[in-house]
Design an enzyme around this catalytic site. Structure first.
Site, PDB file in Angstrom:
ATOM      1  CB  CYS A 205       2.038   1.514  -7.321  1.00  0.00           C
ATOM      2  SG  CYS A 205       0.784   1.341  -6.040  1.00  0.00           S
TER       3      CYS A 205
ATOM      4  CG  HIS B 222      -0.478   3.061  -1.868  1.00  0.00           C
ATOM      5  ND1 HIS B 222      -0.425   1.701  -1.713  1.00  0.00           N
ATOM      6  CD2 HIS B 222      -1.208   3.546  -0.840  1.00  0.00           C
ATOM      7  CE1 HIS B 222      -1.107   1.380  -0.620  1.00  0.00           C
ATOM      8  NE2 HIS B 222      -1.586   2.472  -0.070  1.00  0.00           N
TER       9      HIS B 222
ATOM     10  CD  GLN C 273      -3.434   1.896   3.274  1.00  0.00           C
ATOM     11  OE1 GLN C 273      -2.862   2.356   2.294  1.00  0.00           O
ATOM     12  NE2 GLN C 273      -4.174   2.652   4.065  1.00  0.00           N
TER      13      GLN C 273
ATOM     14  CB  CYS D 133       2.554  -2.062  -3.830  1.00  0.00           C
ATOM     15  SG  CYS D 133       1.360  -2.550  -5.080  1.00  0.00           S
ATOM     16  CD  GLU D 134      -0.548  -8.848  -2.591  1.00  0.00           C
ATOM     17  OE1 GLU D 134      -1.600  -9.276  -3.095  1.00  0.00           O
ATOM     18  OE2 GLU D 134      -0.090  -9.263  -1.510  1.00  0.00           O
ATOM     19  CG  HIS D 135      -1.393  -5.294  -6.693  1.00  0.00           C
ATOM     20  ND1 HIS D 135      -2.254  -4.449  -6.016  1.00  0.00           N
ATOM     21  CD2 HIS D 135      -1.845  -6.547  -6.463  1.00  0.00           C
ATOM     22  CE1 HIS D 135      -3.184  -5.174  -5.417  1.00  0.00           C
ATOM     23  NE2 HIS D 135      -2.961  -6.443  -5.675  1.00  0.00           N
ATOM     24  CG  HIS D 136       2.326  -1.902  -9.325  1.00  0.00           C
ATOM     25  ND1 HIS D 136       1.224  -1.526  -8.583  1.00  0.00           N
ATOM     26  CD2 HIS D 136       1.899  -2.032 -10.600  1.00  0.00           C
ATOM     27  CE1 HIS D 136       0.177  -1.439  -9.377  1.00  0.00           C
ATOM     28  NE2 HIS D 136       0.551  -1.732 -10.607  1.00  0.00           N
TER      29      HIS D 136
END
Length: 188
Positions: free
Chosen positions: A152, A150, A122, A81-84
């Site tokens: 996250c 996910h 995704q 995940c690019e956010h976390h």
């Protein structure tokens, strides 16, 4: 996979700082080599940036007068995940209807891996797989469905352990409900 020594050294120094800022002793036996191991792991997990999905598909193109649905389902993948920068993983189901050109079946799975091995969301990954196949093979249509868990969402934040996220994208003949329904029934 061959690791870039300069990149590994640079990344390892950053990971060493991160571990120290967490309050850990980077000279503790279990952590001495951790910064280098994490640097190599991140290079492996993001190797998709150095791979060209179109090149992969084109390495096994064949002329074939087959115009029915081709499905490669249950393609397991792991992504970040690019956010976390926490993993998400699941299965991709990919279908296309050829218009005179087919590709090796393993190439479809490799395309999924190319896009999974990047910092990702995704939704974007679903579209990137679809576009790579559509642009390269020029079939009558492509459809991609991805089901993923996910971490996250499961180990932080809302902590919903059994949640699954499903995304889909399609082109061409898959815009017809009948064709989409056939694909969905075949992947269940």
């Amino acid at each position: 996979m061959k690791f870039d020594l300069e990149k590994t050294t640079q990344m390892a120094s950053h990971y060493k700082e991160i571990i120290q800022s967490l309050g850990e002793d980077v000279n503790r036996e279990g952590l001495i080599k951790t910064p280098e191991r994490v640097a190599k792991a991140m290079q492996y997990l993001t190797q998709g940036y150095s791979q060209d999905p179109r090149e992969i598909l084109m390495s096994a193109l064949f002329k074939e007068n087959y115009r029915q649905m081709v499905i490669v389902k249950d393609i397991h993948f792991y992504s970040m995940c690019e956010h976390h920068m926490i993993p998400f993983f699941g299965k991709a189901h990919v279908a296309y209807i050829p218009d005179g050109t087919i590709t090796g079946l393993s190439k479809i799975a490799r395309v999924v891996d190319v896009f999974a091995r990047r910092l990702q969301v995704q939704e974007r990954m679903t579209t990137q797989i679809k576009e790579a196949i559509q642009d390269t093979l020029k079939p009558m249509g492509v459809m991609v469905v991805i089901e993923a868990q996910h971490m996250c969402m499961q180990m932080r934040g809302v902590e919903k352990q059994n949640s699954v996220t499903t995304t889909s994208d399609f082109t061409g003949i898959f815009k017809e409900a009948k064709t989409r329904e056939e694909f969905i029934s075949l992947i269940k």
